[in-house]
Structures are given as structure tokens and as C-alpha cells.
Design a protein around this motif. Structure first.
Motif, PDB file in Angstrom:
ATOM      1  N   ALA A  98     -21.102 -10.629 -33.994  1.00 20.85           N
ATOM      2  CA  ALA A  98     -21.840 -11.662 -34.734  1.00 20.85           C
ATOM      3  C   ALA A  98     -21.992 -12.924 -33.884  1.00 20.85           C
ATOM      4  N   SER A  99     -20.944 -13.278 -33.149  1.00 21.43           N
ATOM      5  CA  SER A  99     -21.022 -14.491 -32.313  1.00 21.43           C
ATOM      6  C   SER A  99     -21.990 -14.303 -31.144  1.00 21.43           C
ATOM      7  N   LEU A 100     -22.164 -13.081 -30.687  1.00 22.57           N
ATOM      8  CA  LEU A 100     -23.149 -12.816 -29.633  1.00 22.57           C
ATOM      9  C   LEU A 100     -24.570 -12.834 -30.180  1.00 22.57           C
ATOM     10  N   LEU A 101     -24.742 -12.302 -31.388  1.00 19.68           N
ATOM     11  CA  LEU A 101     -26.068 -12.274 -32.006  1.00 19.68           C
ATOM     12  C   LEU A 101     -26.531 -13.667 -32.426  1.00 19.68           C
ATOM     13  N   TRP A 102     -25.603 -14.484 -32.922  1.00 23.96           N
ATOM     14  CA  TRP A 102     -25.933 -15.817 -33.422  1.00 23.96           C
ATOM     15  C   TRP A 102     -24.997 -16.859 -32.815  1.00 23.96           C
ATOM     16  N   PRO A 103     -25.162 -17.154 -31.529  1.00 23.63           N
ATOM     17  CA  PRO A 103     -24.259 -18.118 -30.879  1.00 23.63           C
ATOM     18  C   PRO A 103     -24.476 -19.534 -31.419  1.00 23.63           C
ATOM     19  N   THR A 104     -23.420 -20.344 -31.346  1.00 29.11           N
ATOM     20  CA  THR A 104     -23.480 -21.728 -31.803  1.00 29.11           C
ATOM     21  C   THR A 104     -23.512 -22.646 -30.588  1.00 29.11           C
ATOM     22  N   PRO A 105     -24.594 -23.389 -30.403  1.00 30.24           N
ATOM     23  CA  PRO A 105     -24.637 -24.351 -29.289  1.00 30.24           C
ATOM     24  C   PRO A 105     -23.574 -25.434 -29.471  1.00 30.24           C
ATOM     25  N   SER A 106     -23.075 -25.963 -28.376  1.00 26.64           N
ATOM     26  CA  SER A 106     -22.044 -26.997 -28.411  1.00 26.64           C
ATOM     27  C   SER A 106     -22.499 -28.202 -29.230  1.00 26.64           C
ATOM     28  N   PRO A 125     -21.207 -24.795 -36.784  1.00 27.05           N
ATOM     29  CA  PRO A 125     -20.870 -23.389 -36.512  1.00 27.05           C
ATOM     30  C   PRO A 125     -21.189 -22.452 -37.691  1.00 27.05           C
ATOM     31  N   TRP A 126     -22.470 -22.256 -37.940  1.00 27.45           N
ATOM     32  CA  TRP A 126     -22.890 -21.432 -39.075  1.00 27.45           C
ATOM     33  C   TRP A 126     -22.363 -20.009 -38.996  1.00 27.45           C
ATOM     34  N   THR A 127     -22.360 -19.429 -37.813  1.00 27.93           N
ATOM     35  CA  THR A 127     -21.927 -18.030 -37.698  1.00 27.93           C
ATOM     36  C   THR A 127     -20.488 -17.866 -38.158  1.00 27.93           C
ATOM     37  N   THR A 128     -19.611 -18.743 -37.707  1.00 30.25           N
ATOM     38  CA  THR A 128     -18.202 -18.634 -38.106  1.00 30.25           C
ATOM     39  C   THR A 128     -18.049 -18.873 -39.602  1.00 30.25           C
ATOM     40  N   LEU A 129     -18.750 -19.847 -40.152  1.00 28.44           N
ATOM     41  CA  LEU A 129     -18.679 -20.104 -41.584  1.00 28.44           C
ATOM     42  C   LEU A 129     -19.152 -18.876 -42.370  1.00 28.44           C
ATOM     43  N   ILE A 130     -20.265 -18.288 -41.970  1.00 26.85           N
ATOM     44  CA  ILE A 130     -20.816 -17.127 -42.679  1.00 26.85           C
ATOM     45  C   ILE A 130     -19.898 -15.914 -42.544  1.00 26.85           C
ATOM     46  N   VAL A 131     -19.366 -15.682 -41.351  1.00 27.48           N
ATOM     47  CA  VAL A 131     -18.431 -14.573 -41.147  1.00 27.48           C
ATOM     48  C   VAL A 131     -17.213 -14.743 -42.053  1.00 27.48           C
ATOM     49  N   ASN A 132     -16.657 -15.955 -42.089  1.00 30.46           N
ATOM     50  CA  ASN A 132     -15.488 -16.188 -42.939  1.00 30.46           C
ATOM     51  C   ASN A 132     -15.823 -16.024 -44.421  1.00 30.46           C
ATOM     52  N   ALA A 133     -16.971 -16.497 -44.850  1.00 33.82           N
ATOM     53  CA  ALA A 133     -17.363 -16.352 -46.258  1.00 33.82           C
ATOM     54  C   ALA A 133     -17.590 -14.885 -46.616  1.00 33.82           C
TER      55      ALA A 133
END
Length: 158
Positions: free
Chosen positions: A50-58, A62-70
Motif C-alpha cells: 500500500a505504501s508503494l502504491l500510494w506514497p506520502t510525500p514529505s 499520511p493518508w495511506t497510513t491512516l487508511i491502512v490503520n482504519a
């Protein structure tokens, strides 16, 4: 939960292990550790994907991490209701899927590191929104999914 408590701390203990049973006190943890490790590797690989598909720019939220956790928390809510209220699962299912797969998939250590990075790079407002947003999303996901699953189970049993 089984209602077992640690005598020293008054805290809940693992309901999958009854320390009054000698076989569960000694030597039966190898399979449990193995399934947690395999499940954890699968969950972490999915999160990494998921982090490779939707990386978070510096400096960005961090939407990807929030969505993964949810999502992981929502699945935990469903899973725990199903294995406690509906299905008598094999003793290794909960450690494999609940602790391993979902524990490896959700990433609250990355959540903490993301907050630290956002604060360190002068994005404190984003860090605060992320801190609160993830907490609300994760707790809300567990509660809503568990409640919805219980409703579905009760409708099916009527």
C-alpha cells in the motif's frame, strides 16, 4: 473475553491460554509463535505494498497510513465478533489472523514516526490533525464494524 485476570496486576490475560492447564503453560507456544510470524509477514507485506502504491510525500498528510490503520481496525472489529460470537475457530486462527496478519498490516509505529517527522519538519498542524484523525478513524472503525457485525449476526439468527 473469558474474564481471566492477572492476579498481580488485575489486568486481563490472554483468553486463548489457560495457565491452569499444564500443557498450555509449557511447550505449546511454538505453533502460536510460528503462525504469528507468518501472519505478521503477510500483513506487513500488504501494508508495504500500500505504501508503494500510494506514497506520502514529505510534509504531506499520511493518508495511506491512516487508511491502512482504519481498514485494519475495521477488519479487527469484524473478525473478533465473528470468532467470539459466531464461529468456534481453531486455536491458531486468532493468533495468525488477529495478531499476525492484522497486527502486521496496521502500523501504529509508523503513525508515531509520521507524527514525529511532521513535527520535526515544521508541520505541527498537520501532525496534530493526523494524530487526532487516526485515533478517531481507528476507534470508530473498530466500534462501527463490530456493531454492524453483531447486528448482522443477530438478524441471521432470528
Amino acid at each position: 473475553m473469558s474474564g481471566q485476570h492477572s492476579p498481580a496486576l488485575g489486568e486481563p490475560t490472554d483468553p486463548d491460554i489457560d495457565l491452569h492447564v499444564p500443557a498450555q503453560r509449557h511447550g505449546r507456544q511454538g505453533p502460536v509463535i510460528a503462525v504469528i510470524a507468518v501472519g505478521g509477514a503477510l500483513g506487513a507485506a500488504a501494508r508495504y505494498g500500500a505504501s508503494l502504491l500510494w506514497p506520502t510525500p514529505s510534509g504531506e498528510f499520511p493518508w495511506t497510513t491512516l487508511i491502512v490503520n482504519a481498514i485494519g481496525c475495521a477488519v479487527i472489529g469484524i473478525f473478533l465478533v465473528v470468532i467470539t460470537d459466531l464461529w468456534a475457530a481453531h486455536r491458531l486462527v486468532r493468533p495468525f489472523f488477529g495478531t499476525g496478519v492484522l497486527g502486521g498490516f496496521t502500523t501504529f509505529s509508523t503513525y508515531a514516526a509520521d507524527i514525529q517527522h511532521l513535527v520535526a519538519t515544521d508541520h505541527a498542524r498537520t501532525a496534530l490533525m493526523y494524530l487526532a484523525g487516526t485515533l478517531l478513524a481507528a476507534l470508530g472503525a473498530v466500534w462501527c464494524s463490530a456493531a454492524a457485525t453483531r447486528r448482522l449476526i443477530s438478524r441471521r439468527s432470528r
